[in-house]
Write an enzyme that holds these catalytic residues in place. Structure first.
Site, PDB file in Angstrom:
ATOM      1  N   GLU A 164      39.295  -5.805  -7.978  1.00 14.82           N
ATOM      2  CA  GLU A 164      39.043  -6.095  -6.528  1.00 14.82           C
ATOM      3  C   GLU A 164      37.849  -7.120  -6.224  1.00 14.82           C
ATOM      4  O   GLU A 164      36.799  -6.984  -6.894  1.00 14.82           O
ATOM      5  CB  GLU A 164      38.637  -4.627  -5.956  1.00 14.82           C
ATOM      6  CG  GLU A 164      38.676  -4.843  -4.622  1.00 14.82           C
ATOM      7  CD  GLU A 164      38.209  -3.407  -3.864  1.00 14.82           C
ATOM      8  OE1 GLU A 164      37.713  -3.171  -2.844  1.00 14.82           O
ATOM      9  OE2 GLU A 164      38.481  -2.463  -4.593  1.00 14.82           O
ATOM     10  N   ARG A 165      38.243  -8.119  -5.622  1.00 16.61           N
ATOM     11  CA  ARG A 165      37.208  -9.234  -5.188  1.00 16.61           C
ATOM     12  C   ARG A 165      37.053 -10.037  -6.476  1.00 16.61           C
ATOM     13  O   ARG A 165      35.814 -10.229  -6.812  1.00 16.61           O
ATOM     14  CB  ARG A 165      36.186  -8.754  -4.587  1.00 16.61           C
ATOM     15  CG  ARG A 165      36.310  -7.868  -3.299  1.00 16.61           C
ATOM     16  CD  ARG A 165      37.033  -8.473  -2.186  1.00 16.61           C
ATOM     17  NE  ARG A 165      37.381  -7.519  -1.021  1.00 16.61           N
ATOM     18  CZ  ARG A 165      38.510  -8.088  -0.189  1.00 16.61           C
ATOM     19  NH1 ARG A 165      39.071  -9.096  -0.288  1.00 16.61           N
ATOM     20  NH2 ARG A 165      38.549  -7.193   0.790  1.00 16.61           N
ATOM     21  N   ASN A 207      36.261   1.796  -6.054  1.00 18.19           N
ATOM     22  CA  ASN A 207      37.030   2.393  -5.524  1.00 18.19           C
ATOM     23  C   ASN A 207      38.204   2.864  -6.669  1.00 18.19           C
ATOM     24  O   ASN A 207      38.796   2.061  -7.150  1.00 18.19           O
ATOM     25  CB  ASN A 207      37.880   1.312  -4.793  1.00 18.19           C
ATOM     26  CG  ASN A 207      36.973   1.014  -3.447  1.00 18.19           C
ATOM     27  OD1 ASN A 207      36.401   1.850  -2.691  1.00 18.19           O
ATOM     28  ND2 ASN A 207      36.969  -0.231  -2.970  1.00 18.19           N
ATOM     29  N   LYS A 286      31.055   5.969  -5.111  1.00 22.77           N
ATOM     30  CA  LYS A 286      31.469   5.689  -3.722  1.00 22.77           C
ATOM     31  C   LYS A 286      32.007   6.692  -3.156  1.00 22.77           C
ATOM     32  O   LYS A 286      33.129   7.111  -3.185  1.00 22.77           O
ATOM     33  CB  LYS A 286      32.294   4.191  -3.638  1.00 22.77           C
ATOM     34  CG  LYS A 286      32.638   3.856  -2.203  1.00 22.77           C
ATOM     35  CD  LYS A 286      33.415   2.620  -2.156  1.00 22.77           C
ATOM     36  CE  LYS A 286      33.801   2.019  -0.828  1.00 22.77           C
ATOM     37  NZ  LYS A 286      34.678   0.901  -0.619  1.00 22.77           N
ATOM     38  N   GLU A 290      35.205   3.847   3.563  1.00 26.08           N
ATOM     39  CA  GLU A 290      36.579   3.182   3.639  1.00 26.08           C
ATOM     40  C   GLU A 290      37.315   4.129   2.845  1.00 26.08           C
ATOM     41  O   GLU A 290      37.986   3.686   1.830  1.00 26.08           O
ATOM     42  CB  GLU A 290      36.215   1.782   2.767  1.00 26.08           C
ATOM     43  CG  GLU A 290      35.097   1.196   3.420  1.00 26.08           C
ATOM     44  CD  GLU A 290      35.064  -0.346   2.912  1.00 26.08           C
ATOM     45  OE1 GLU A 290      34.697  -1.257   3.555  1.00 26.08           O
ATOM     46  OE2 GLU A 290      35.232  -0.437   1.441  1.00 26.08           O
ATOM     47  N   ARG A 323      26.243   5.201  -4.020  1.00 28.00           N
ATOM     48  CA  ARG A 323      26.147   3.847  -3.024  1.00 28.00           C
ATOM     49  C   ARG A 323      26.030   4.514  -1.457  1.00 28.00           C
ATOM     50  O   ARG A 323      26.417   5.168  -1.259  1.00 28.00           O
ATOM     51  CB  ARG A 323      27.507   3.141  -3.178  1.00 28.00           C
ATOM     52  CG  ARG A 323      27.869   2.485  -4.578  1.00 28.00           C
ATOM     53  CD  ARG A 323      28.803   1.904  -4.676  1.00 28.00           C
ATOM     54  NE  ARG A 323      28.859   0.270  -4.138  1.00 28.00           N
ATOM     55  CZ  ARG A 323      29.537  -0.111  -3.155  1.00 28.00           C
ATOM     56  NH1 ARG A 323      30.491   0.707  -2.586  1.00 28.00           N
ATOM     57  NH2 ARG A 323      29.517  -1.432  -2.881  1.00 28.00           N
ATOM     58  N   ARG A 340      27.783  -0.528  13.306  1.00 29.11           N
ATOM     59  CA  ARG A 340      28.151  -0.432  11.871  1.00 29.11           C
ATOM     60  C   ARG A 340      26.579  -0.495  11.074  1.00 29.11           C
ATOM     61  O   ARG A 340      26.343  -0.231  10.120  1.00 29.11           O
ATOM     62  CB  ARG A 340      28.916  -1.388  11.344  1.00 29.11           C
ATOM     63  CG  ARG A 340      29.172  -1.437   9.822  1.00 29.11           C
ATOM     64  CD  ARG A 340      30.361  -2.223   9.444  1.00 29.11           C
ATOM     65  NE  ARG A 340      30.296  -2.616   8.186  1.00 29.11           N
ATOM     66  CZ  ARG A 340      31.272  -3.379   7.416  1.00 29.11           C
ATOM     67  NH1 ARG A 340      32.325  -3.406   8.036  1.00 29.11           N
ATOM     68  NH2 ARG A 340      31.361  -3.415   6.406  1.00 29.11           N
ATOM     69  N   LYS A 364      23.028  -2.143  -0.508  1.00 21.43           N
ATOM     70  CA  LYS A 364      23.371  -3.340  -0.366  1.00 21.43           C
ATOM     71  C   LYS A 364      22.023  -4.065   0.334  1.00 21.43           C
ATOM     72  O   LYS A 364      21.538  -3.654   0.822  1.00 21.43           O
ATOM     73  CB  LYS A 364      24.501  -3.454   0.589  1.00 21.43           C
ATOM     74  CG  LYS A 364      26.089  -3.010  -0.118  1.00 21.43           C
ATOM     75  CD  LYS A 364      27.015  -3.529   0.520  1.00 21.43           C
ATOM     76  CE  LYS A 364      28.425  -3.186  -0.233  1.00 21.43           C
ATOM     77  NZ  LYS A 364      29.476  -3.697   0.654  1.00 21.43           N
ATOM     78  N   ASP A 369      27.834  -6.370   4.816  1.00 20.24           N
ATOM     79  CA  ASP A 369      28.735  -6.518   3.743  1.00 20.24           C
ATOM     80  C   ASP A 369      28.400  -7.880   3.195  1.00 20.24           C
ATOM     81  O   ASP A 369      29.436  -8.611   3.114  1.00 20.24           O
ATOM     82  CB  ASP A 369      30.100  -6.182   3.997  1.00 20.24           C
ATOM     83  CG  ASP A 369      30.959  -6.043   2.822  1.00 20.24           C
ATOM     84  OD1 ASP A 369      30.338  -5.825   1.866  1.00 20.24           O
ATOM     85  OD2 ASP A 369      32.250  -5.679   3.045  1.00 20.24           O
ATOM     86  N   GLU A 397      32.763 -12.986  -2.467  1.00 19.68           N
ATOM     87  CA  GLU A 397      33.815 -12.254  -1.602  1.00 19.68           C
ATOM     88  C   GLU A 397      33.587 -13.023  -0.209  1.00 19.68           C
ATOM     89  O   GLU A 397      34.726 -13.496   0.418  1.00 19.68           O
ATOM     90  CB  GLU A 397      33.425 -10.843  -1.158  1.00 19.68           C
ATOM     91  CG  GLU A 397      34.491 -10.120  -0.317  1.00 19.68           C
ATOM     92  CD  GLU A 397      34.242  -8.806  -0.170  1.00 19.68           C
ATOM     93  OE1 GLU A 397      34.928  -8.049   0.701  1.00 19.68           O
ATOM     94  OE2 GLU A 397      33.383  -8.260  -0.864  1.00 19.68           O
ATOM     95  N   TRP A 545      39.108  -4.827  17.463  1.00 24.20           N
ATOM     96  CA  TRP A 545      39.683  -5.632  18.057  1.00 24.20           C
ATOM     97  C   TRP A 545      39.461  -7.089  17.624  1.00 24.20           C
ATOM     98  O   TRP A 545      39.515  -8.018  17.992  1.00 24.20           O
ATOM     99  CB  TRP A 545      39.143  -5.787  19.671  1.00 24.20           C
ATOM    100  CG  TRP A 545      39.613  -4.352  20.313  1.00 24.20           C
ATOM    101  CD1 TRP A 545      38.967  -3.345  20.668  1.00 24.20           C
ATOM    102  CD2 TRP A 545      40.804  -4.081  20.976  1.00 24.20           C
ATOM    103  NE1 TRP A 545      39.577  -2.249  21.038  1.00 24.20           N
ATOM    104  CE2 TRP A 545      40.718  -2.936  21.514  1.00 24.20           C
ATOM    105  CE3 TRP A 545      42.131  -4.772  20.968  1.00 24.20           C
ATOM    106  CZ2 TRP A 545      41.955  -2.128  22.070  1.00 24.20           C
ATOM    107  CZ3 TRP A 545      43.185  -4.230  21.558  1.00 24.20           C
ATOM    108  CH2 TRP A 545      42.915  -2.935  22.278  1.00 24.20           C
TER     109      TRP A 545
END
Length: 683
Positions: A164-165, A207, A286, A290, A323, A340, A364, A369, A397, A545
């Site tokens: 991932e990434r 994840n 985590k 998400e 995390r 957020r 982080k 992010d 990323e 949106w």
């Protein structure tokens, strides 16, 4: 294929070209005397033997035990060294801690020592680095220890072999839902990490998918094989765990952290792991983020969840790294009261002092992010009774997927040096993350890896500098970007001053160049959904949106002030909170993160926001082309394979920067209705 020079990264280890320097070392390195036993100690001796042989030529380089000759290189734990050597090192033993080391020339003898085998290994790599960078043995009088106790890498590798990434090929750990049989490349990776002082690694994605959940039971014998490889280089192995494991693989009906059956299940898992891997580091988690499971499902909070796992690991000295990347997934741009950026602080601040001593919160660097520009997370300095780690992202990323050159060490330096004022001046992120400011037991840094099975490890060869730079900063956050950059260049490409000067400028300017043609003034995102690569002003998938910039015909930016916005600025300590609250005092590079302003608002440069956007996009594309020209000037000074690898990536970046320029400028020209003051064509 591994003979390609890009595979060796910064561990090139070539013959010293300066005769006087080479002879001076040769007089003291005719043999290596190893005092003591142990796998890590002998790894240190082997690394020195190979490195010195390559640097000095055909000389005898290794014997075990006491030296035969007066002129030698002596390494071992301080407690095992001869009495006369210990006397000459004075009070080093009490000053070095577990991982600090001393390198000292004593007449015709060079001594490398520390309180542990791991410290001796770090000394060995440091000596090789000093030799490669031209430091003479007469100058060796070094006592060094790490600022951070935990210096960790997070692999986001999946057991199907994907990452991932990941932007440098497939995983070096997994294929077809199992751990690979041949761990040669894992060993080579361990060498790279140990050479810059990394001492911990989580080997699977945060994840945690179905088969990765079984790393704690079904695949444990193979995990033990991985741990053996890393152990020889002083690196402790961690696993990312699925919080719902008791339900998914344990046949329990709940994963409630306060349920006695759940607590026993995790205690049994921990016992089995430590039976297989006695020095197992612990769990990385985590949760409730998400769509990942967590304690919220059962009406519990983060402290309840983390403490349950900490209880299971505690008897063995294991750690829970929890995390803090927790937020509501979708944000409706029409609702400007939710934010957020506030989420991590809101979720964790109230639990300060409730976490067990073997829990570390991984935070982080910014509240969003890993954007190319965002403020430092206000959680640093907000929690005085909780262990913390600074989390960085080496893999690019949001900074070009290692197809664009974006050297992140200057960004990380800004974060580490950031003054939070939590306890007045001197309350930097570096001091907080290390645990020093609040005298916490655990602290340090963690970062998402950027390596894969590409021959050069990182896809873009110059992205190797980010991995190197992370390790060096994790060991010593006070190092300058310039110092780290020079070290990496000389070890990677040799001492040619033209190469060193040119590549140094390219690296040190690249973050600013990347920012100048992508998202402006701290607004962030503006990337394609899913991939997060390439320009798409309204494309981010976790905004209902499609926008995090709130651009309309009248202006742009997010109002995060207390007076009229989301109130996010109040999460900082004064005077930072006052600085960000004030439209006049807010730094221009973060203006649109904190304020919604008209396109005609004037920046401190005197330009309007819209003209800055136009100008910086044009300039950014030109500067990206300048990277190509700078690299082309090095033709013939760098071997053809590595030269061509980098040239291909830089040429792609230059073309992609034009696309960014055109997409961003066109969007805001149409949105604002204000033409470019210089009359340039906006597509």
């Amino acid at each position: 294929m591994k003979t390609d020079r890009s595979y060796a990264c910064w561990l090139q280890v070539e013959r010293i070209g300066e005769p006087a320097l080479r002879d001076s070392y040769a007089r003291r390195c005719g043999e290596i005397a190893v005092v003591g036993e142990g796998a890590v100690l002998h790894t240190a001796a082997d690394e020195l033997a190979a490195g010195i042989a390559a640097m000095l030529g055909d000389v005898p380089v290794r014997t075990a035990g006491q030296p035969r000759y007066a002129r030698h290189l002596l390494l071992g734990k301080l407690q095992d060294l001869p009495a006369e050597i210990r006397v000459s090192l004075a009070d080093a033993e009490s000053r070095l801690g577990e991982e600090g080391y001393v390198i000292k020339t004593c007449g015709d003898r060079i001594v490398l020592a520390g309180n542990t085998d791991r410290a001796v290994l770090y000394a060995a790599f440091r000596l090789l680095r000093l030799m490669a960078c031209g430091c003479g043995p007469e100058e060796l009088s070094i006592l060094d220890k790490p600022a951070n106790g935990l210096r960790m890498i997070n692999q986001w590798d999946n057991m199907d072999g994907s990452i991932e990434r990941g932007y440098a090929g497939k995983s070096i750990f997994y294929r077809n839902n199992r751990i690979v049989d041949d761990l040669t490349r894992v060993r080579d990776y361990a060498r790279l990490l140990a050479s810059v002082g990394v001492n911990a690694i989580a080997v699977n994605n945060v994840n945690v998918h179905d088969e990765e959940t079984r790393l704690i039971d079904r695949h444990l014998p193979d995990v033990s094989r991985l741990a053996d490889v890393f152990r020889a280089y002083g690196i402790r192995l961690f696993l990312s765990v699925n919080y719902a494991s008791p339900v998914q693989i344990g046949a329990l009906e709940t994963a409630d952290p306060l349920d006695p059956g759940v607590r026993k299940w995790w205690a049994d898992i921990a016992r089995n792991i430590y039976n297989a891997i006695p020095d197992f580091g612990g769990f990385l988690v985590k949760a409730d983020s998400e769509f990942r499971p967590g304690p919220f499902t059962y009406g519990r909070d983060h402290a309840d969840g983390a403490n349950m796992l900490a209880e299971a690991l505690g008897p063995y000295g294991g750690l829970v790294i929890w995390r803090c990347f927790v937020y509501n997934c979708l944000q409706d741009w029409r609702d400007r009261t939710t934010d957020r950026a506030k989420a991590a602080y809101d979720h964790f601040k109230g639990h300060d002092g409730r976490f067990k001593d073997n829990v570390i919160l991984q935070i982080k660097n910014g509240p969003m992010d890993f954007q190319v520009r965002e403020p430092v997370s206000p959680l640093f300095g907000a929690m005085t009774e909780t262990n913390q780690l600074l989390e960085l992202q080496i893999t690019q990323e949001y900074t070009g997927h290692q197809r664009h050159l974006c050297y992140l060490v200057p960004q990380w330096k800004e974060v580490l040096d950031f003054e939070t004022y939590a306890k007045g001046e001197g309350s930097t992120v570096a001091q907080i993350a290390s645990g020093a400011l609040y005298n916490r037991k655990y602290g340090g840094m963690a970062a998402v890896s950027n390596i894969g099975d590409d021959l050069n490890w990182t896809g873009h060869l110059l992205a190797q500098a980010n991995l190197y730079g992370y390790g060096r900063l994790a060991w010593n956050p006070s190092l300058s970007s310039e110092e780290i950059t020079r070290e990496w260049i000389v070890q990677t490409f040799g001492p040619d001053p033209v190469v060193a000067d040119t590549v140094s400028r390219m690296l040190l300017e690249s973050w600013n160049i990347y920012e100048s043609y992508t998202a402006p003034l701290g607004v962030g995102w503006m990337v394609n959904p899913g991939s997060h690569y390439g320009p798409n002003v309204d494309g981010y998938e976790y905004s209902k949106w499609g926008t995090y910039h709130y651009a309309d015909h009248a202006g742009i930016g997010v109002d995060r002030t207390v007076r009229t916005g989301t109130g996010y600025t109040a999460q900082y300590h004064p005077p930072r909170s006052d600085e960000y609250e004030s439209l006049e005092r807010c730094p221009d590079e973060l203006l649109l993160f904190f304020h919604h302003v008209p396109y005609t608002h004037k920046l401190k440069s005197g330009k309007t926001v819209i003209q800055h956007i136009y100008d910086s996009r044009f300039e950014g594309a030109e500067r990206a082309q300048g990277l190509v020209e700078a690299w082309r000037s090095l033709r013939g000074r760098i071997d053809e394979s590595r030269y061509n690898q980098v040239l291909e990536r830089l040429e792609e970046q230059a073309e992609h920067a034009k696309e960014w320029r055109d997409v961003i400028n066109t969007y805001f020209w149409r949105k604002s209705g204000i033409p470019d003051a210089l009359g340039r064509k906006i597509y």
